[in-house]
Design an enzyme around this catalytic site. Structure first.
Site, PDB file in Angstrom:
ATOM      1  N   CYS A  84      37.970  20.165  51.402  1.00 44.48           N
ATOM      2  CA  CYS A  84      38.016  19.925  50.127  1.00 44.48           C
ATOM      3  C   CYS A  84      37.976  20.226  49.456  1.00 44.48           C
ATOM      4  O   CYS A  84      38.403  18.952  48.060  1.00 44.48           O
ATOM      5  CB  CYS A  84      36.417  21.060  49.576  1.00 44.48           C
ATOM      6  SG  CYS A  84      35.072  21.639  50.869  1.00 44.48           S
ATOM      7  N   CYS A 119      33.147  30.468  47.029  1.00 45.90           N
ATOM      8  CA  CYS A 119      33.471  29.580  47.919  1.00 45.90           C
ATOM      9  C   CYS A 119      33.402  29.953  49.296  1.00 45.90           C
ATOM     10  O   CYS A 119      32.863  28.744  50.212  1.00 45.90           O
ATOM     11  CB  CYS A 119      34.761  28.693  48.088  1.00 45.90           C
ATOM     12  SG  CYS A 119      34.686  27.081  46.390  1.00 45.90           S
ATOM     13  N   CYS A 185      46.535  51.357  22.297  1.00 41.86           N
ATOM     14  CA  CYS A 185      48.608  51.322  22.689  1.00 41.86           C
ATOM     15  C   CYS A 185      48.982  49.660  22.997  1.00 41.86           C
ATOM     16  O   CYS A 185      49.744  49.733  21.777  1.00 41.86           O
ATOM     17  CB  CYS A 185      48.495  51.941  24.518  1.00 41.86           C
ATOM     18  SG  CYS A 185      48.298  53.572  24.923  1.00 41.86           S
ATOM     19  N   ARG A 223      45.203  47.193  37.717  1.00 36.46           N
ATOM     20  CA  ARG A 223      45.275  47.863  36.122  1.00 36.46           C
ATOM     21  C   ARG A 223      44.666  48.496  34.689  1.00 36.46           C
ATOM     22  O   ARG A 223      44.979  49.287  34.656  1.00 36.46           O
ATOM     23  CB  ARG A 223      46.377  46.152  35.769  1.00 36.46           C
ATOM     24  CG  ARG A 223      47.166  46.600  34.826  1.00 36.46           C
ATOM     25  CD  ARG A 223      48.166  47.299  34.576  1.00 36.46           C
ATOM     26  NE  ARG A 223      50.086  47.511  34.431  1.00 36.46           N
ATOM     27  CZ  ARG A 223      51.147  48.326  34.396  1.00 36.46           C
ATOM     28  NH1 ARG A 223      50.731  49.465  34.502  1.00 36.46           N
ATOM     29  NH2 ARG A 223      52.299  48.003  34.242  1.00 36.46           N
ATOM     30  N   CYS A 227      45.571  52.175  33.320  1.00 38.17           N
ATOM     31  CA  CYS A 227      45.095  52.100  32.258  1.00 38.17           C
ATOM     32  C   CYS A 227      43.677  52.745  31.807  1.00 38.17           C
ATOM     33  O   CYS A 227      44.323  54.066  31.255  1.00 38.17           O
ATOM     34  CB  CYS A 227      45.287  50.831  31.209  1.00 38.17           C
ATOM     35  SG  CYS A 227      47.334  50.475  31.416  1.00 38.17           S
TER      36      CYS A 227
HETATM   37  C1  HEC Z   1      47.993  55.400  26.420  1.00 39.57           C
HETATM   38  C2  HEC Z   1      48.378  53.718  26.215  1.00 39.57           C
HETATM   39  C3  HEC Z   1      48.020  52.638  27.240  1.00 39.57           C
HETATM   40  C4  HEC Z   1      46.274  52.937  26.921  1.00 39.57           C
HETATM   41  C5  HEC Z   1      45.234  53.071  26.513  1.00 39.57           C
HETATM   42  C6  HEC Z   1      45.719  51.660  27.591  1.00 39.57           C
HETATM   43  N1  HEC Z   1      46.558  51.279  28.359  1.00 39.57           N
HETATM   44 FE1  HEC Z   1      47.645  49.106  29.109  1.00 39.57          FE
HETATM   45  N2  HEC Z   1      49.385  50.026  29.530  1.00 39.57           N
HETATM   46  C7  HEC Z   1      49.836  50.959  29.613  1.00 39.57           C
HETATM   47  C8  HEC Z   1      51.674  51.070  30.150  1.00 39.57           C
HETATM   48  C9  HEC Z   1      53.010  52.398  29.783  1.00 39.57           C
HETATM   49  C10 HEC Z   1      51.586  49.703  30.584  1.00 39.57           C
HETATM   50  C11 HEC Z   1      53.252  49.466  31.189  1.00 39.57           C
HETATM   51  C12 HEC Z   1      54.017  48.958  30.541  1.00 39.57           C
HETATM   52  C13 HEC Z   1      53.159  47.949  29.565  1.00 39.57           C
HETATM   53  O1  HEC Z   1      53.729  46.261  30.234  1.00 39.57           O
HETATM   54  O2  HEC Z   1      53.004  47.883  28.374  1.00 39.57           O
HETATM   55  C14 HEC Z   1      50.488  49.112  30.406  1.00 39.57           C
HETATM   56  C15 HEC Z   1      50.634  47.740  31.299  1.00 39.57           C
HETATM   57  C16 HEC Z   1      49.522  47.339  30.863  1.00 39.57           C
HETATM   58  C17 HEC Z   1      49.282  45.460  31.698  1.00 39.57           C
HETATM   59  C18 HEC Z   1      50.243  45.322  31.895  1.00 39.57           C
HETATM   60  C19 HEC Z   1      51.148  44.343  31.654  1.00 39.57           C
HETATM   61  C20 HEC Z   1      51.997  43.419  31.926  1.00 39.57           C
HETATM   62  O3  HEC Z   1      53.002  42.486  31.295  1.00 39.57           O
HETATM   63  O4  HEC Z   1      51.821  43.460  33.629  1.00 39.57           O
HETATM   64  C21 HEC Z   1      48.128  45.553  31.290  1.00 39.57           C
HETATM   65  C22 HEC Z   1      47.454  43.452  31.370  1.00 39.57           C
HETATM   66  C23 HEC Z   1      47.021  46.799  30.205  1.00 39.57           C
HETATM   67  N3  HEC Z   1      48.262  47.289  29.766  1.00 39.57           N
HETATM   68  C24 HEC Z   1      45.849  46.792  29.509  1.00 39.57           C
HETATM   69  C25 HEC Z   1      44.857  46.992  29.429  1.00 39.57           C
HETATM   70  C26 HEC Z   1      43.876  47.313  28.660  1.00 39.57           C
HETATM   71  C27 HEC Z   1      42.863  46.249  28.427  1.00 39.57           C
HETATM   72  C28 HEC Z   1      43.408  48.726  28.661  1.00 39.57           C
HETATM   73  C29 HEC Z   1      42.642  48.996  28.113  1.00 39.57           C
HETATM   74  C30 HEC Z   1      41.695  49.224  28.902  1.00 39.57           C
HETATM   75  C31 HEC Z   1      44.600  49.347  28.522  1.00 39.57           C
HETATM   76  N4  HEC Z   1      45.740  48.434  28.621  1.00 39.57           N
HETATM   77  C32 HEC Z   1      44.322  50.680  27.610  1.00 39.57           C
HETATM   78  C33 HEC Z   1      49.803  51.810  28.636  1.00 39.57           C
HETATM   79  C34 HEC Z   1      48.151  52.061  28.389  1.00 39.57           C
HETATM   80  C1  HEC Z   2      32.784  22.955  51.387  1.00 39.37           C
HETATM   81  C2  HEC Z   2      34.181  22.549  49.918  1.00 39.37           C
HETATM   82  C3  HEC Z   2      34.906  23.450  49.485  1.00 39.37           C
HETATM   83  C4  HEC Z   2      35.219  24.312  50.371  1.00 39.37           C
HETATM   84  C5  HEC Z   2      35.476  25.043  52.069  1.00 39.37           C
HETATM   85  C6  HEC Z   2      35.935  25.782  49.167  1.00 39.37           C
HETATM   86  N1  HEC Z   2      35.545  25.217  48.622  1.00 39.37           N
HETATM   87 FE1  HEC Z   2      36.766  25.703  46.464  1.00 39.37          FE
HETATM   88  N2  HEC Z   2      35.009  24.615  45.639  1.00 39.37           N
HETATM   89  C7  HEC Z   2      34.048  23.549  46.117  1.00 39.37           C
HETATM   90  C8  HEC Z   2      33.263  23.321  44.771  1.00 39.37           C
HETATM   91  C9  HEC Z   2      32.264  22.559  45.112  1.00 39.37           C
HETATM   92  C10 HEC Z   2      33.616  23.730  43.751  1.00 39.37           C
HETATM   93  C11 HEC Z   2      32.935  23.134  42.154  1.00 39.37           C
HETATM   94  C12 HEC Z   2      34.194  22.110  41.966  1.00 39.37           C
HETATM   95  C13 HEC Z   2      33.803  22.048  39.783  1.00 39.37           C
HETATM   96  O1  HEC Z   2      32.990  22.940  39.719  1.00 39.37           O
HETATM   97  O2  HEC Z   2      34.327  21.524  39.887  1.00 39.37           O
HETATM   98  C14 HEC Z   2      34.569  24.512  44.265  1.00 39.37           C
HETATM   99  C15 HEC Z   2      35.298  25.167  43.138  1.00 39.37           C
HETATM  100  C16 HEC Z   2      36.538  26.156  43.449  1.00 39.37           C
HETATM  101  C17 HEC Z   2      37.264  26.673  42.448  1.00 39.37           C
HETATM  102  C18 HEC Z   2      37.240  26.812  40.872  1.00 39.37           C
HETATM  103  C19 HEC Z   2      38.153  25.477  40.709  1.00 39.37           C
HETATM  104  C20 HEC Z   2      38.286  25.485  38.732  1.00 39.37           C
HETATM  105  O3  HEC Z   2      38.873  24.779  38.663  1.00 39.37           O
HETATM  106  O4  HEC Z   2      36.966  25.799  38.429  1.00 39.37           O
HETATM  107  C21 HEC Z   2      38.508  27.613  42.912  1.00 39.37           C
HETATM  108  C22 HEC Z   2      39.296  28.735  42.800  1.00 39.37           C
HETATM  109  C23 HEC Z   2      37.931  27.389  44.149  1.00 39.37           C
HETATM  110  N3  HEC Z   2      36.403  26.371  44.604  1.00 39.37           N
HETATM  111  C24 HEC Z   2      38.939  28.330  45.431  1.00 39.37           C
HETATM  112  C25 HEC Z   2      38.536  27.966  46.966  1.00 39.37           C
HETATM  113  C26 HEC Z   2      38.929  28.598  47.364  1.00 39.37           C
HETATM  114  C27 HEC Z   2      40.005  29.654  47.662  1.00 39.37           C
HETATM  115  C28 HEC Z   2      39.229  28.192  49.170  1.00 39.37           C
HETATM  116  C29 HEC Z   2      38.889  28.637  50.533  1.00 39.37           C
HETATM  117  C30 HEC Z   2      38.785  30.008  50.724  1.00 39.37           C
HETATM  118  C31 HEC Z   2      37.908  27.266  48.796  1.00 39.37           C
HETATM  119  N4  HEC Z   2      37.534  26.795  47.734  1.00 39.37           N
HETATM  120  C32 HEC Z   2      37.173  26.798  49.931  1.00 39.37           C
HETATM  121  C33 HEC Z   2      33.671  23.092  46.799  1.00 39.37           C
HETATM  122  C34 HEC Z   2      34.763  24.289  48.601  1.00 39.37           C
END
Ligand code: HEC
Ligand code: HEC
Length: 266
Positions: A84, A119, A185, A223, A227
């Site tokens: 598709c 899908c 954080c 993640r 956190c």
């Molecule tokens: C106590 C501090 C702390 C709190 C509160 C916390 N985090 Fe984190 N988080 C971290 C640390 C440490 C890392 C790893 C290093 C970094 O990317 O900041 C991390 C990493 C992440 C990453 C990955 C960033 C990347 O670049 O890959 C995401 C996304 C994230 N946190 C989202 C959240 C969200 C959403 C919440 C709330 C639900 C949250 N964190 C709460 C400490 C925290």
């Molecule tokens: C029989 C047809 C069909 C098959 C098989 C199919 N899809 Fe889809 N898919 C669709 C249709 C229809 C939509 C909705 C199109 C739209 O919203 O523009 C869609 C939407 C999506 C979207 C959202 C795209 C966007 O940008 O919003 C994703 C991601 C996706 N399909 C992934 C997959 C993946 C991964 C598979 C295989 C595991 C899969 N599809 C198999 C028909 C299919």
């Protein structure tokens, strides 16, 4: 009280002004948009080097697995994703930058994992992938990789607005035994140290991300759970509405940053 907790976590006592001067001269190029910086810019040089080189980035193996699954017919309908969607480089070019999206049929937000499973169950009559399974990580990493370089651009207005508000409230809500919010954080302390890690802005543009600690890629919900557990708060379920709304808000915080899946972090 909260400062005590931050101290307990080992967030170094650095003033915001001193951080400002430390980073003022740096040019983060495409990894910075206005005041928003990708986690890439907070990562160690060695970690950045692994992400930069597709042959060294271990998560490219998952991208390869996803590309195989993309072509594989499965389920009662006997179709593959490619039947598709044809060439993912075209059909999925914007997808990774635009999810989570509002799904009118469900009346709520849907993230990439959930759209893929829709899908599978509806269009292929195949079993859904389990969250965090090798198949789901392979497929999401592959699909999102097609959007690399596209600016993160989730829609947050109109029918999305109430879900965005919920995500924002979650982000700012203190919780857990340490009584801390995401913002404490990643909003107030980015650039400071928490134990051995430099706190980034907690951006999602590189997910699924390969963590050296995990030795595999993980979803953004993994993640979030980590956190939440770090502040001894109850983690929500993979694919829970709470986390999908939070994912939306976090994606908006990183608006304009380039998708860089699969990112590498420690
Ligand atoms: C106590 C501090 C702390 C709190 C509160 C916390 N985090 Fe984190 N988080 C971290 C640390 C440490 C890392 C790893 C290093 C970094 O990317 O900041 C991390 C990493 C992440 C990453 C990955 C960033 C990347 O670049 O890959 C995401 C996304 C994230 N946190 C989202 C959240 C969200 C959403 C919440 C709330 C639900 C949250 N964190 C709460 C400490 C925290
Ligand atoms: C029989 C047809 C069909 C098959 C098989 C199919 N899809 Fe889809 N898919 C669709 C249709 C229809 C939509 C909705 C199109 C739209 O919203 O523009 C869609 C939407 C999506 C979207 C959202 C795209 C966007 O940008 O919003 C994703 C991601 C996706 N399909 C992934 C997959 C993946 C991964 C598979 C295989 C595991 C899969 N599809 C198999 C028909 C299919």
């Amino acid at each position: 009280m909260r400062n005590l907790y931050i101290a307990a976590l080992g967030v170094a006592a650095m003033t915001v002004t001193s951080i400002g001067t430390v980073f003022a001269a740096e040019d983060y190029g495409k990894y910075q948009v206005e005041d928003r910086r990708s986690g890439y810019t907070y990562a160690a040089k060695e970690t950045q080097a692994i992400q930069d080189d597709n042959f060294e980035n271990p998560a490219m193996l998952w991208v390869d697995d996803g590309s195989v699954l993309w072509e594989q017919a499965e389920g009662e309908v006997g179709k593959a994703c490619a039947s598709c969607h044809e060439d993912a480089a075209d059909s999925m070019k914007m997808t990774g930058a635009e999810y989570p999206k509002h799904n009118p049929k469900l009346g709520k937000m849907q993230n990439l994992e959930q759209r893929i499973n829709q899908c599978r169950t509806e269009n292929m009559k195949a079993k859904p992938f389990k969250y965090e399974s090798a198949e789901m990580l392979g497929m999401t990493t592959f699909v999102r990789h097609q959007s690399n370089g596209q600016a993160m651009s989730v829609k947050v207005d109109g029918e999305v607005a109430p879900f965005f508000k919920k995500g924002e409230a979650f982000y700012n809500q203190r919780r857990g035994q340490l009584d801390m919010s995401c913002k404490n954080c990643h909003g107030d302390n980015s650039g400071n140290m928490a134990r051995a890690n430099m706190l980034s802005e907690g951006q999602s543009n590189g997910f699924p991300t390969y963590r050296l600690k995990w030795q595999k890629p993980g979803s953004i919900h993994r993640r979030f759970r980590g956190c939440n557990k770090n502040i001894r708060a109850k983690p929500f379920g993979y694919g829970s509405e709470e986390y999908v709304n939070l994912e939306l808000y976090v994606a908006w915080r990183g608006r304009g940053l380039p998708v860089e899946t699969p990112a590498v972090r420690n």
